[in-house]
Design a protein around this motif. Sequence first.
Motif, short mmCIF file in Angstrom:
data_model
loop_
_atom_site.label_atom_id
_atom_site.label_comp_id
_atom_site.label_asym_id
_atom_site.label_seq_id
_atom_site.Cartn_x
_atom_site.Cartn_y
_atom_site.Cartn_z
N TYR A 51 -91.96 -3.74 -77.97
CA TYR A 51 -91.05 -2.69 -77.62
C TYR A 51 -91.46 -1.30 -77.98
O TYR A 51 -91.80 -0.49 -77.15
CB TYR A 51 -89.74 -2.97 -78.27
CG TYR A 51 -88.69 -2.18 -77.63
CD1 TYR A 51 -88.42 -0.90 -78.03
CD2 TYR A 51 -87.97 -2.70 -76.59
CE1 TYR A 51 -87.44 -0.17 -77.44
CE2 TYR A 51 -86.99 -1.95 -76.01
CZ TYR A 51 -86.73 -0.70 -76.43
OH TYR A 51 -85.75 0.02 -75.85
N GLN A 52 -91.42 -1.05 -79.19
CA GLN A 52 -91.57 0.34 -79.47
C GLN A 52 -92.99 0.79 -79.27
O GLN A 52 -93.28 1.95 -79.15
CB GLN A 52 -91.15 0.66 -80.90
CG GLN A 52 -92.19 0.29 -81.88
CD GLN A 52 -91.98 -1.10 -82.40
OE1 GLN A 52 -91.70 -1.98 -81.63
NE2 GLN A 52 -92.11 -1.31 -83.67
N ALA A 788 -81.43 1.72 -74.25
CA ALA A 788 -82.81 1.76 -74.76
C ALA A 788 -82.84 1.77 -76.28
O ALA A 788 -83.74 1.22 -76.90
CB ALA A 788 -83.54 2.99 -74.21
N THR A 789 -81.83 2.38 -76.89
CA THR A 789 -81.79 2.42 -78.35
C THR A 789 -81.01 1.23 -78.93
O THR A 789 -81.46 0.57 -79.85
CB THR A 789 -81.16 3.74 -78.84
OG1 THR A 789 -81.88 4.82 -78.27
CG2 THR A 789 -81.23 3.83 -80.37
N ILE A 801 -79.49 -9.46 -74.25
CA ILE A 801 -78.52 -8.40 -73.95
C ILE A 801 -77.80 -8.75 -72.66
O ILE A 801 -78.42 -9.24 -71.71
CB ILE A 801 -79.21 -7.05 -73.72
CG1 ILE A 801 -79.91 -6.58 -74.97
CG2 ILE A 801 -78.20 -6.00 -73.30
CD1 ILE A 801 -80.30 -5.12 -74.89
N TYR A 802 -76.52 -8.52 -72.66
CA TYR A 802 -75.72 -8.68 -71.45
C TYR A 802 -74.97 -7.38 -71.25
O TYR A 802 -74.48 -6.79 -72.20
CB TYR A 802 -74.71 -9.82 -71.62
CG TYR A 802 -75.34 -11.16 -71.93
CD1 TYR A 802 -75.61 -12.07 -70.90
CD2 TYR A 802 -75.67 -11.50 -73.24
CE1 TYR A 802 -76.19 -13.30 -71.19
CE2 TYR A 802 -76.26 -12.73 -73.52
CZ TYR A 802 -76.52 -13.63 -72.50
OH TYR A 802 -77.09 -14.84 -72.78
N LYS A 803 -74.89 -6.94 -70.01
CA LYS A 803 -74.22 -5.66 -69.77
C LYS A 803 -73.20 -5.81 -68.64
O LYS A 803 -73.54 -6.33 -67.58
CB LYS A 803 -75.26 -4.59 -69.40
CG LYS A 803 -74.68 -3.19 -69.27
CD LYS A 803 -75.76 -2.14 -69.39
CE LYS A 803 -76.53 -1.88 -68.12
NZ LYS A 803 -75.72 -1.24 -67.05
N TYR A 804 -71.98 -5.37 -68.91
CA TYR A 804 -70.91 -5.44 -67.92
C TYR A 804 -70.34 -4.04 -67.77
O TYR A 804 -69.38 -3.67 -68.46
CB TYR A 804 -69.82 -6.41 -68.38
CG TYR A 804 -70.37 -7.75 -68.81
CD1 TYR A 804 -70.55 -8.79 -67.90
CD2 TYR A 804 -70.77 -7.94 -70.15
CE1 TYR A 804 -71.10 -9.99 -68.31
CE2 TYR A 804 -71.33 -9.14 -70.55
CZ TYR A 804 -71.50 -10.16 -69.63
OH TYR A 804 -72.06 -11.35 -70.03
N ALA A 805 -70.97 -3.27 -66.88
CA ALA A 805 -70.52 -1.89 -66.73
C ALA A 805 -69.14 -1.86 -66.11
O ALA A 805 -68.82 -2.66 -65.24
CB ALA A 805 -71.51 -1.13 -65.87
N ILE A 1012 -82.77 -3.54 -67.34
CA ILE A 1012 -83.65 -4.36 -66.51
C ILE A 1012 -85.03 -4.50 -67.16
O ILE A 1012 -85.64 -5.56 -67.17
CB ILE A 1012 -83.82 -3.71 -65.11
CG1 ILE A 1012 -82.51 -3.69 -64.36
CG2 ILE A 1012 -84.89 -4.43 -64.31
CD1 ILE A 1012 -81.97 -5.06 -64.03
N ARG A 1013 -85.47 -3.41 -67.71
CA ARG A 1013 -86.79 -3.44 -68.34
C ARG A 1013 -86.82 -4.50 -69.45
O ARG A 1013 -87.75 -5.28 -69.57
CB ARG A 1013 -87.11 -2.06 -68.94
CG ARG A 1013 -88.59 -1.82 -69.17
CD ARG A 1013 -88.83 -0.52 -69.94
NE ARG A 1013 -88.46 -0.66 -71.33
CZ ARG A 1013 -89.20 -1.28 -72.23
NH1 ARG A 1013 -90.38 -1.77 -71.90
NH2 ARG A 1013 -88.78 -1.42 -73.47
N GLN A 1014 -85.76 -4.52 -70.23
CA GLN A 1014 -85.73 -5.51 -71.31
C GLN A 1014 -85.58 -6.93 -70.78
O GLN A 1014 -86.20 -7.85 -71.27
CB GLN A 1014 -84.57 -5.21 -72.27
CG GLN A 1014 -84.81 -3.95 -73.07
CD GLN A 1014 -84.06 -3.96 -74.40
OE1 GLN A 1014 -83.57 -4.99 -74.83
NE2 GLN A 1014 -84.00 -2.83 -75.07
N LEU A 1015 -84.76 -7.09 -69.77
CA LEU A 1015 -84.56 -8.44 -69.23
C LEU A 1015 -85.87 -9.02 -68.70
O LEU A 1015 -86.23 -10.15 -68.99
CB LEU A 1015 -83.54 -8.43 -68.09
CG LEU A 1015 -82.08 -8.17 -68.42
CD1 LEU A 1015 -81.24 -8.37 -67.17
CD2 LEU A 1015 -81.61 -9.11 -69.51
N VAL A 1016 -86.54 -8.22 -67.91
CA VAL A 1016 -87.75 -8.72 -67.26
C VAL A 1016 -88.80 -9.12 -68.30
O VAL A 1016 -89.53 -10.09 -68.12
CB VAL A 1016 -88.31 -7.66 -66.28
CG1 VAL A 1016 -89.71 -8.02 -65.83
CG2 VAL A 1016 -87.38 -7.54 -65.07
N THR A 1017 -88.81 -8.40 -69.39
CA THR A 1017 -89.83 -8.67 -70.39
C THR A 1017 -89.73 -10.07 -70.98
O THR A 1017 -90.71 -10.61 -71.49
CB THR A 1017 -89.75 -7.61 -71.49
OG1 THR A 1017 -89.86 -6.33 -70.85
CG2 THR A 1017 -90.87 -7.75 -72.48
#
Length: 1175
Positions: A51-52, A788-789, A801-805, A1012-1017
Motif C-alpha cells: 500500500y503505502q 484512501a486513508t 472494505i465494504y462501501k455503501y454510499a 476499487i483500487r483496494q478491492l482489485v488488489t
Amino acid sequence: MSVNQQAHTGPPYGQPQPGYQGYQQPAYRGQPLPGVPQSQYGAYNGPMPGYQQPAPPQGYFPSLGFPSKGSPVSLNSDTSSLPPNSIGSLRPPPASGAPPPASGASVPSGHVAYSQLGHGDVQNGIPTSTAPVQRPPASQPFLPGSAHTPVSQTSTFQQYGPPPASVQQLINHVAGMTVGSTTVSAPPPAGLGYGPPTSVPPVSGSFSATGSGLYTPYTASQGPPPSSVSEGLPLAQPPFPGQLISTQRLPTQVPGFAPPPSTGIGPSYPPTAGAPRPPTMTGPPLPGQTLAGPPTSQPNHVSSPPPPPSTMSGPHHGPPISGLHGPPPPTHPPQPGYQMQQNGSFGQVRGPQPNYGGAYPGVPNYGSQPGPPPPPKRLDPDSIPSPQLNELPPQQKPRHRIDPDAIPSPIQVIEDDRSNRGSEPFVTGVRGQVPPLVTTNFLVKDQGNASPRYIRCTSYNIPCTSDMAKQSQVPLAAVIKPLATLPPEENLPYLVDHGESGPVRCNRCKAYMCPFMQFIEGGRRFQCCFCSCVTEVPPHYFQHLDHTGKRVDFYDRPELSLGSYEFLATVDYCKNNKFPSPPAFIFMIDVSYNAVKSGLVRLICEELKSLLDYLPREGNMEESAIRVGFVTYNKVLHFYNVKSSLAQPQMMVVSDVADMFVPLLDGFLVNVNESRTVIASLLDQIPEMFADTRETETVFAPVIQAGLEALKAAECAGKLFIFHTSLPIAEAPGKLKNRDDRKLINTDKEKTLFQPQTSFYNNLAKDCVAQGCCVDLFLFPNQYLDVATLGVVTYQTGGSIYKYAYFQLETDQDRFLNDLRRDVQKEVGFDAVMRVRTSTGIRATDFFGAFYMSNTTDVEMAGLDCDKTITVEFKHDDKLSEDSGALLQCALLYTSCAGQRRLRIHNLSLNCCTQLADLYRNCETDTLINYLAKYAYRGVLSSPVKAVRDALISQCAQILACYRKNCASPSSAGQLILPECMKLLPVYLNCVLKSDVLQPGPDVTTDDRAYIRQLVTSMDVAETNVFFYPRLLPLTKADVDSDSLPAAIRNSEERLSKGDIYLLENGLNIFVWVGVNVQQGLLQNLFGVSSFGHISNTLSTLPVLENPFSKKVRSIVDMLQMQRSRYMKLIIVKQEDKLEMLFRHFLVEDKSLSGGASYVDFLCHMHKEIRQLLS
Ligand SMILES: [Zn+2]
C-alpha cells in the motif's frame, strides 16, 4: 532443551531467516530485523508493502527496474540470509547418520495408501507396515487429528520421550479440538469456516465464490454442438499454439470482413513440416497470406501435437501462422475481409459463426448451431472505409473497417474452453500444465501440484534465462489464494501431524517436505528440490524406498504425494513460544447522528442478535471458540461489560481518546452462549440509548486502537468489524480533513488522491499486524470520507472494505446484511505469515495484495480469509534448466479460528523453455491481466495515471511484438498477429485502461477510485476477469425449463436488442437492462407492471412473481450472487433512461464516455504500437 527439540528437523518457520523469527523478536514491529539481507534486494525496491509504498521507483516496468538481479546467484534467496550459525548448530546429525532400519519402531510407514488418490500404484505396493488399523476410511484420510498419521507419529516421537506439557497445552488451547490421534470424526480441517446454514446463502454457494466455478450452469450441456466443436477445438487446443491471427492491415484495408464460407477456411492442418497444405479456401488467397509459405522452423509447428484427425476437414485454422506469410498484395485484396480468418486466429472461423453476427440481434446462441453458417451479417453494412477511426465523433455510429465479429471474442474463447475442458477433471500430476480458464467449471484432482484454485500463473513455461524473459516482457507471476474455498466435490487439504518434531524441512532453505524432494541413500537422506542441499531424514520419518526410488509410504503421506496439505505447527511456530488463544471478534458501531437516523444502528444490532450464532467454527466443534466484544462510538467510545453473571450490560465511556485504553478486561470479550442474555439485552438497548443523539462528529483511529488494546490485553488475535459513516474530523489522533480535489485528476498530483493523508494509519497498521488484529471496515458515507486513508489499516491487516454510499435502509439493507453475514462467517486465519520459496534460478521479488511486509520475503497478514489473493512476481537470478523445471512452494503459517497453529503448503512445478514460442504457448491471459491490473493500480500511488497507462500499453505491445518477431512466421507488417493464448490481451488490457482507477468518468468519486483500487488488489483471477470484462446475459433467451444460463454475449451496445432484457454483472453490481420494445407480457411477468413506463428504476430486488420467467430470472440472480464474494447491488436500467449512462460504462467493447477507446480502435492502436516496435 529436550532431546525432542534437538531432533527437530529444522528450526521453526524460517527461523534462520528474517521473516518469521520476527515473531519472537522485538524487531517484529516493523523494524528491519538484524540479519535481514536488505541489501540483497535493495536495488529492486523490495516487496513493497503493497500500500503505502510506491511502485518501483523509477521506471515503471518491473523488468527495467531490476538491476540487482543480475548478480550472482544465490542458491536460494533464503539461504543468503542465514545467520552463520543457524543451521549446523541446531541439528547434530543423528548419530552415525544412519536412520533406523526399517524395523525401527519409528517407522510409521505406510498403511494403506489413501484411496482418494486412487493411484493404486502397484509397484509401491502396500507397505508392510503393521498399522493398517489406523487408516481412516479411504475417503477421509488425514482428518485433522484423525488417527492416521498422528498415531503412527505418536509412537515415533515417543521414542524421544513423552510429549511434554506443551502437547497438553495445545490441547487446552484449541478448546476441545483434539490434536493427535483421538478425534476421528473431525471433518477435514479447512471446512470450518461456516456455521450452520442460516438465512444466509448456503455455504455451498461459496464454492463459486472462490472463483473457480463461475458460470457454472453453462456447461457442456449448453455447449455448442458439433459444428462449434470443430471450430472450437483448434482454439483451445494447445497444439495450435501460436496461431494467430492476422488482421489485415488495419489502417488501409477494406471495410467489413466477409465471412468465409464455412468450409475451407484455412488450410487444413497438416502438421507436416513445412508444407502446409494449400488452403482449401474457396476464396482467393488473402492478401498477405500466402499459404504456401515455406515451412518454417517455427517451434510451434514442431511441437504442436497433431490435431485430431477429425478436425482435418473442419474449418480449422490452419497451421500456425508460420506457414502463412508472404507479402500481401496490399493494393488488391480480392477478399479483404477474409484474411483475418485464415489462420484461425481472429477468425477462427468467426465468419461462419452464426449467431454472432447480427447487429442488433443479440443473438445468444452463437456457436450452437451445427448447421451451415447463416448469411453473413455485419455489424455495419456500410462498408466504406473510414479514414480515422478515432476521429469519429463519438455519437456517430462508427463505420468499422473491421468487423467486430472478426476480432478475437472473449465470449468465444470462454465458450471454447468450456466445451473443450469442462468435462474432464484437471489432474495436477503433470508439470507445467495450463489449467482450464477460470470461467470454465471443472474439477481438480490433486496429484502432486496445487490446484489452480490455489495458484494460477501467468505462464506455465518459464524462460530459462532472464534475457529471454526480458525480451518477451511477459511478467512471471503467480496469483495465490492460500485459503481458497473448494467445491464440495474436492478434498480439503489434509492435516498432517508430525507431533513434537514438527514438519520435516530442508536444512538449508527450510523448504517443507513435498512431492519433489528426492530421497537418496536408501531413504536416509533427501535432496532438496529447491536448493539441492542434502538433509538427513529424521529417524522417525525414515522409510524404505521401492525399486524406483520412491518411498514405500509415498501415497500414505499427503506431503509426499499431493500438491497441497497442512501441517500441524508446533509451539516453535507460535508467537512467544506459546500456543495461541482462540481469536476474538469485536463489533464497533458508529452511533453518530447519521448512523442512527438512517436506521443503520438498529439494523446492525438486530442482525447481530442472530448472526452471533454463526461465528466460524472448526470442524465438528459444537460452538465457536471465538469470543466477542462490543463498542459504540461517536466522538467518544463506549465499552460494554457483557459478562454472563450480569443482569444487565454495563457501559463504560472513554472520553479521552488521545490515549486510548480499555477500561475493562473481565467481561469485555465473552463467549456468546454464556453471555447470550446480556448480549441480547445490550443489542436491544443500543439503538434506544442513542436514538436522540445530536452528535455528528466521529473519531476513527481511537476506535482501532481500542480494539487493538483489547486484543492485546486478552493476548489473542482477532478481527474488528467497524461500521463507520463519516470523515473523522473530531479532535483525536488520526483526525482527517477533507482534501478531496477532483481538479487534481490528470495532473501530476493525482497520485495524492490515492495516498493516505497522514502516516498515522500506517503506523497503527503495523501495530495491528504485530498483534494479529485484522480490521474489516463497513463504510456508509454520504460524502467524501477519505477511503484512501481510512482503508490503510484494513488493507495492511488483510481485512476487507465494504462501501455503501448514500445508504438507505430499503434499498441497501439486503446487500449490507448479506455482506456482513458472509464476512462474519467465512473461513479466516489469523496472525498469518506467508513465504514463497522457489527453486534455484528464480525467486519471488514483488508482492501485491492486502498485507504488510517488514522484510523482503515474508508477507504478513493479521487476518487472511478465503477470498484474499496475493499476487507474487518472480525474477530470474540464475539460469533455469528445461530438465529440472522450476518449483514454487507457498507456505502459510496461520492460526485457525479455533486457535490451532497450522502451516498450509502449496507446491507447484512449472516447465522451463529455451524457445520463446513455448512461453507464449503456455501463458494464461486472465492471470496476466490480474497481475497487470494490480501492478498498474499500485503504480498510481507514485506515478501520474497517464504514465501508468502508457506503460501498460507499451509493455503489452512489447509482449506481442516479441511474439511476432520471434515466433510468428515472417509476414506483412500489415498483419496483426497475436499468440493464441494471448489473443484476448488487447481487449482485456483496454478494459483495465478504461477502468475507473485509470480513467475515471465524471461520476466517479475519489472515494470510489480508492475503494476499487483496494478491492482489485486482493482479487483472484476469476474476480478480475469478470470485473474488467463483465458478463452480459440475454435474459429473454433463457430457457425457463433448464438450469442453465443463457449464453453470454459481448459487451457492446450493438449486441443489445430493444426487444430484450439483459443482465450484466461484474462482481460488484448487477444491472438488469430493459429494452424499450420489450413485450408487455414479459414486463408483466418480470416486474408485474403493464408497460415500460411503469417500471420503477428504484427497485433493488426483482419482485417475487409466480411465473416461470420471473422464477428463472430470480434464480439466475441468486446464483450469481452466490458465486461472488460480495453481494452485488441490483440496478434496473431502462433503455434511454438516465441510468443507462451508468450501464453503458460497463459495455467495455464500446468507446467510453470518459474517453476510453472501443475495442476495435484499441486493437488498431496496439497494432500500430507493435509495428513501430518491429520497424
Ligand atoms: Zn532446500
